[in-house]
Enzyme design. Structure first.
Site, mmCIF file in Angstrom:
data_model
loop_
_atom_site.group_PDB
_atom_site.id
_atom_site.type_symbol
_atom_site.label_atom_id
_atom_site.label_comp_id
_atom_site.label_asym_id
_atom_site.label_seq_id
_atom_site.Cartn_x
_atom_site.Cartn_y
_atom_site.Cartn_z
ATOM 1 N N ASP A 418 -41.280 2.487 16.240
ATOM 2 C CA ASP A 418 -42.126 1.823 17.227
ATOM 3 C C ASP A 418 -43.542 1.766 16.626
ATOM 4 O O ASP A 418 -43.848 2.493 15.687
ATOM 5 C CB ASP A 418 -42.098 2.670 18.510
ATOM 6 N N THR A 420 -46.912 1.269 18.744
ATOM 7 C CA THR A 420 -47.922 1.915 19.589
ATOM 8 C C THR A 420 -47.543 3.359 19.886
ATOM 9 O O THR A 420 -46.474 3.621 20.428
ATOM 10 C CB THR A 420 -48.065 1.136 20.907
ATOM 11 N N GLU A 515 -55.516 1.058 30.173
ATOM 12 C CA GLU A 515 -56.265 0.898 31.425
ATOM 13 C C GLU A 515 -57.514 1.763 31.441
ATOM 14 O O GLU A 515 -58.590 1.322 31.851
ATOM 15 C CB GLU A 515 -55.372 1.240 32.623
ATOM 16 N N ASP A 693 -45.645 -5.636 20.948
ATOM 17 C CA ASP A 693 -46.941 -6.307 20.751
ATOM 18 C C ASP A 693 -46.769 -7.722 20.216
ATOM 19 O O ASP A 693 -45.724 -8.080 19.696
ATOM 20 C CB ASP A 693 -47.792 -5.507 19.748
ATOM 21 N N LYS A 808 -34.515 -3.662 20.967
ATOM 22 C CA LYS A 808 -34.711 -2.661 19.904
ATOM 23 C C LYS A 808 -33.376 -1.998 19.578
ATOM 24 O O LYS A 808 -33.025 -1.811 18.410
ATOM 25 C CB LYS A 808 -35.732 -1.601 20.355
ATOM 26 N N ASP A 829 -42.078 6.941 20.709
ATOM 27 C CA ASP A 829 -42.735 7.943 21.555
ATOM 28 C C ASP A 829 -42.656 7.639 23.037
ATOM 29 O O ASP A 829 -43.071 8.457 23.848
ATOM 30 C CB ASP A 829 -44.214 8.061 21.157
ATOM 31 N N ASN A 832 -39.648 3.241 26.513
ATOM 32 C CA ASN A 832 -39.062 1.993 26.019
ATOM 33 C C ASN A 832 -38.361 2.159 24.671
ATOM 34 O O ASN A 832 -37.701 1.243 24.194
ATOM 35 C CB ASN A 832 -40.145 0.904 25.922
#
Length: 1138
Positions: A418, A420, A515, A693, A808, A829, A832
């Site tokens: 992954d 991010t 956020e 992304d 994935k 991590d 997802n």
């Protein structure tokens, strides 16, 4: 009225049992506080619910022995030895049943004790949990009872710091706004405080008497394990009025195992208890993964079983050929009885076949399985204890969730990672925002003044007009309001609580780091979000005035929509819908705004590797809002397909938006991520990045972490490309490009890292992957999957962007099941990434900021991505080297052990006479040869760990199961056969017609067997000593200790008359053998001759065809000799000068 109720009740019964009403299956109804609804309400059939006991244990006192034995005998090797043991009991076999029974009992007992102890610990933990005292409401008073006695419908009170005893619907709290803070660390590892909301109509019930007067029923779905999904509704009955119906979601459900924080107390009604709680439903273990070594082991076992059967068949046939001569079948000194003569020939032959099977059964190593289990279990601690893999910053170390796959870490060919939070830190920093062409950079803002960017983007006037100023402030307000951030309250300054407007340094908490970064960034631009209180959001504007907005609706974020919205009402009565999300999900919904200027800025930021979000809004009239409210309410109270209905409602609401601007947030690359990827590629491992992304952001990160290099030619397989050409044409064009290049020069089969040839990198997006994965139509030509795989094989790196979680897993599965069947590893991590972690051969979770779902579902968990380098290149390498030697050595030593027994039958008339004594047969695998190989398989380091880290290419020497291939297996087997021939015929030639003692005494058959066994034990132990590169005191102790133990045991076994034995055939045999000089010479010579071929092979191969590992070993030895020589010379010169 009563008659009507009875009829309706009977009608409901008939409907549910006869017509199979769906709701009966899909939902449950709970009476809050066990109070039935008032007359006239819909009647419900009471369901049976379990009590609140948690049972995580596998066995009970009564079923432990039968259940454990059944599970153990499902293993082929254990079952096989049980059959052999039973055969030995039933028929007259040459060896005692003890020889098979004792090793089998030892293996079964060790495993049973281990599993029994683990289960006892689980029982202990269960009892502590089930006897925990809980407070609940009974007749308006608080009553204490044990947790296990809780029932569905009980109203429970939980105090600050306590854990929730079952799954509760949150009714009310000590806070006026009906909220509470909860940490779910024990469920998903997230330590941040999450806000949960009480039911709107019950939050005022704050005392025991109030809550006892509540009259309500809860309808909800049947239990399911997803921690983040819940669908239900509550009917609150009031005097003479229709019941109020409210929707219930995951924000109203307090889960067992979570803890109450910063809230004095809460009341909740139990809806799922015991084994139906979401925590318990998540206990279920993942599907069992098996390593490539285990598969090889089972194949080798089948081969040896075939050898065993063929040996027994050959001996059985030869026995009857031998006995065809009458004087051999029935010699004068051993006449048959009449019953023996009359016996069925076929039955006799079958009995003889079984007897030979029993005699040769030791070729199947029963103790290998228990040794392998111990090696894996104990070996896994080396990862846990590794200080280099401990992260000081987080205080986390590596975690091993399964030790069955240790050696698989040494076989990885593909890594799927992954982006991010795995390659990057998931530590967001607000960089800039763009509002209608104006760029705002917080670091260089001076008193809120706008600094226009000079990057060739059309700017509106740097001091915007009235409408521009309004849009700018609207954008800042949108970011201050459109989020789910909580403000950490109760922050004390000098003992006094801060007032909301006294300071701008609020502490923000959110499940999404993006956020928090946005809210903090806007704070630096002059707008501060203060808090959410009683459904009102408060913010501080540039003029230090507090603005209050009523939060009417929140349209939550999900990974499919890739956006979130809020509907708020300002103090002046204006209603706004603010929406923020990925550019791909916002731009199609926008009808106004400076789209081109903002899009060009977003694309530029993406190329620089920044994460971008777009912000839009829509002004609603009261009538439009009422329609929206009704639409959302219908979807929210639906029990069936609520998510689908909500998604459809959101689609209708989030349209005709006006674009305000975009934000850019930077997610920094993790420490040493680039170094780790480079090392893994040098080791011959292909690294794929799978991310949700956008393409430009992900590609920039891939360049930064050296997945793509400057000379890498990027190939695109994206939706944009497919729109221009058909998928078929794009795939064939890419295929021609990569194959032309790979045909013109010899490409490395693993990764193109050398600078003199063209390096390819492939970029594919989720939509293109969906087209490739689509099942072929009957009339379509060509197999897109195979073509896609062919392109991927010729690319050194692949980037998959805009990936949904399920895609994935699809990618991993596609590679896993391709014709080469490569070993795959997935690392991520977040929640997802769980699907791909479970799909890959080895799943690794990074303990990140997105919770611990990945770490909980993985086989191994590590604190940072950089630790993957040592885990694979060092630990994986060592594990594979150790276990492959263990497996091959076990088969080798058992061939050495049992082949002389086979040869002996040719010299004893195939009479099933054993060559070795019963004690030797029993203890060979248990005592004499077990510890050295176990310690070798835990300690061996053929190359130092520093060398393995410095030279990742050494990993290629063990790739594709190199040490357990057929060639290596056949070499070990033939070495075992050669050694067995040397043992047997060497001892035979020495003892044949030769007096071995001074007084002319000739040795008997037990001395012959003991001599063969002595040479055998010494040879197989010294063979292991020759293979050992890394000597510790433990290796010395077990290797030389095992040999000493054998000698001491033999002296005692043959030196004493044991009263419990009905025979004394070994009495004085060993001592007499050692009293003979020629026997000593013979033993030494036979050991040397047995070890010679292996030594010669090692020397020749190392000189003529050395592997990279052997070259490294030689270089390391030369360096150490050189260093010691320099040290000696320096010592000599210093003494001379003195």
């Amino acid at each position: 009225m009563a008659g009507t109720m009875d009829c309706s009740f009977i009608r409901t019964l008939i409907n549910r049992y006869c017509a199979g009403e769906e709701n009966w299956v899909d939902s449950r109804t709970i009476y809050v506080g066990h109070k039935e609804p008032p007359p006239g309400a819909e009647a419900y059939i009471p369901q049976k619910y379990p009590d609140n006991r948690i049972v995580s244990s596998k066995y009970t006192f009564w079923n432990f022995i039968p259940k454990n034995l059944f599970e153990q005998f499902r293993r082929i090797a254990n079952f096989y030895f049980l059959i052999i043991f039973l055969v030995q009991l039933i028929i007259d076999t040459p060896t005692s049943p003890v020889t098979s029974g004792l090793p089998l009992f030892f293996v079964i007992a060790v495993t049973a004790v281990k599993q029994g102890y683990e289960d006892w610990l689980r029982h202990k933990a269960d009892n502590a949990m089930n006897q925990y005292p809980v407070q609940f409401i009974q007749h308006g008073k608080l009553v204490r009872k044990q947790s296990r006695n809780l029932r569905v419908g009980d109203i429970v009170m939980v105090n600050d710091g306590e854990t929730f005893p079952c799954d509760l619907i949150f009714l009310s709290s000590s806070r006026e706004d009906g909220t509470c803070y909860v940490t779910t660390a024990s469920l998903d590892g997230e330590s941040s405080h999450k806000t949960y909301y009480a039911v709107q109509d019950t939050k005022g019930f704050q005392t025991e008497e109030d809550i006892d007067s509540l009259h309500a029923t809860v309808e909800c779905e049947q239990p399911q394990p997803d921690l983040y999904k819940f669908v239900g509704r509550i009917h609150v009955y009031q005097e003479r009025n229709d019941p109020i119906v409210r929707s219930l979601g995951s924000e109203n459900l307090l889960l067992r195992g979570a803890s109450l924080k910063n809230t004095e107390k809460i009341f909740g009604v139990a809806i799922y208890t015991g084994m139906e709680t979401k925590m318990a439903l998540n206990y279920q273990s993942k599907s069992q993964k098996r390593s490539v070594v285990e598969k090889s082991m089972n194949v080798f076992l089948v081969v040896y079983l075939c050898i065993l059967i063929s040996k027994a068949l050959i001996n059985t046939v030869l026995k009857y050929v031998w006995q065809s001569e009458p004087f051999r079948d029935e010699p004068w000194f051993n006449q048959k009885t009449e019953a023996e003569r009359q016996r069925n020939l076929f039955l006799k032959a079958f009995t003889d076949f079984l007897a030979f099977m029993v005699l040769f059964n030791y070729i199947i190593p029963v103790s290998m399985y228990v040794t392998v289990e111990m090696q894996k279990f104990l070996g896994s601690y080396f990862i846990t204890w590794d200080e280099d893999m401990f992260d000081e910053e987080t205080g986390e170390g590596p975690v091993v969730n399964t030790s069955d796959l240790n050696e698989e870490l040494g076989q990885v060919e593909y890594i799927f990672t992954d982006k991010t939070g795995t390659l990057t830190e998931n530590n967001m920093e607000f960089i800039e925002c763009c509002i209608e062409g104006n760029v705002y950079v917080p670091h260089v803002i001076c008193n809120g003044q706008i600094l226009p960017d000079s990057g060739g983007i059309d700017m509106i006037d740097s001091s915007p007009g009235v409408s521009g100023k309004e849009r700018e402030e609207l954008f800042f307000r949108a970011l201050c309001l459109c989020h789910t951030v909580q403000v950490k309250d109760d922050v004390l300054v000098d003992g006094a609580k801060k007032s909301p407007d006294s300071s701008r340094s609020c502490i923000y908490i959110s499940s999404s780091p993006d956020e928090v970064a946005l809210v903090e960034g806007i704070q630096r631009l002059g707008f501060t979000y203060l808090r959410l209180k009683d459904s009102y959001m408060e913010l501080l504007n540039r003029d230090n005035d507090i603005e209050r907005y009523e939060l009417l609706e929140t349209l939550t974020f999900d990974s499919v929509r890739r956006r979130m919205s809020v509907i708020v009402k300002s103090a002046s009565g204006d209603i706004y819908l603010f929406c923020k999300g990925a550019d791909s999900s916002i731009f199609p919904r926008v009808t106004e705004g400076k789209v081109d200027q903002i899009r060009s800025r977003v694309e530029r930021n993406a190329v620089e590797g920044l994460r971008t979000l777009c912000v839009a809004y829509k002004k609603l009239t009261q009538e439009e809002y009422n329609e929206v409210c009704e639409l959302l309410h219908e979807a929210k109270v639906a029990l069936q397909e609520r998510e689908k209905k909500l998604a459809e409602a959101y689609e209708l609401v989030e349209t005709d938006l006006t674009l305000l601007g975009a934000t850019a947030v930077e997610d920094r690359l993790q420490d040493k991520a680039a170094d780790t990827i480079e090392a893994l590629q040098k080791a011959g491992i292909k690294v794929w990045v799978l991310t949700g992304d956008k393409m430009e952001t992900a590609a920039a990160t891939c360049y930064a972490c050296k997945l793509f290099r400057r000379n890498t030619q990027l190939l695109e397989l994206t939706t944009k490309k497919i729109e221009e050409q058909s998928l078929h044409d794009v795939l064939f064009e890419l295929s021609k490009t990569v194959l032309r290049c790979s045909g013109s020069m010899t490409r490395d089969s693993f990764s193109g890292l050398s600078t003199d040839m063209q390096d390819f990198g492939l970029i594919i997006d989720g939509a293109a992957l969906s087209l490739i994965m689509k099942p072929r139509q009957p009339g379509s030509s060509g197999n897109y999957r195979e073509l896609f795989l062919e392109i991927c094989r010729n690319c050194s790196a692949v980037l998959c962007c805009r990936m949904a979680p399920l895609q994935k897993a699809q990618i991993v599965k596609l590679i896993k099941l391709s014709k080469e069947h490569p070993i795959t590893l997935a690392i991520g991590d977040g929640a997802n990434d769980v699907s791909m972690i479970l799909e890959a051969h080895v799943g690794i979770g990074v303990v990140g900021k997105e919770g611990r779902q990945a770490a909980r579902n993985s086989d191994y968990a590590i604190p940072k991505f950089k630790h993957l380098k040592k885990m694979i290149l060092v630990h994986g390498h060592f594990y594979y080297i150790r276990i492959s030697e263990l497996v091959q050595y076990f088969f080798y030593k058992n061939v050495c052990f049992i082949f002389p027994q086979f040869l002996y039958q040719f010299f004893c008339g195939f009479s099933q006479q054993p060559l070795y004594d019963t004690a030797y047969l029993t203890l060979y695998n248990i005592s004499f040869t077990s510890l050295p190989i176990l310690m070798y398989s835990l300690m061996e380091q053929h190359v130092s760990s520093d060398m393995l880290k410095r030279d990742p290419s050494l990993y290629r020497d063990i790739a594709k199961n190199a040490l357990l291939r057929w060639r290596v297996f056949i070499y070990w087997t033939f070495l075992g056969v050669f050694d067995a021939l040397v043992f047997f015929f060497g001892a035979y030639l020495m003892l044949e017609n030769t007096a071995m003692t001074i007084n002319g005494h000739v040795f008997g058959n037990w001395t012959f067997g003991t001599m063969v066994f002595t040479v055998l034990v010494f040879t197989v132990t010294l063979k292991l000593a020759l293979d050992t590169h890394y000597w510790t005191w433990i290796n010395h102790f077990v290797i030389w200790g095992s040999l000493i133990f054998y000698i001491v045991f033999s002296l005692l076994w043959g030196g004493i008359i044991w009263p419990f034995l009905n025979y004394q055939r070994m009495y004085f045999v060993f001592i007499q053998m050692l009293s003979s000089g020629p026997a000593w010479l013979g033993i030494v010579l036979l050991i040397i001759v047995s070890l010679l071929p292996d030594i010669l092979k090692k020397v020749l191969c190392r000189q003529l065809w050395p592997t990279a590992t052997e070259r490294t070993q030689t270089k390391h030895q030369c360096l150490s000799v050189e260093q010691s020589t320099i040290f000696m010379l320096s010592q000599t010169s210093s003494s001379l000068s003195f």
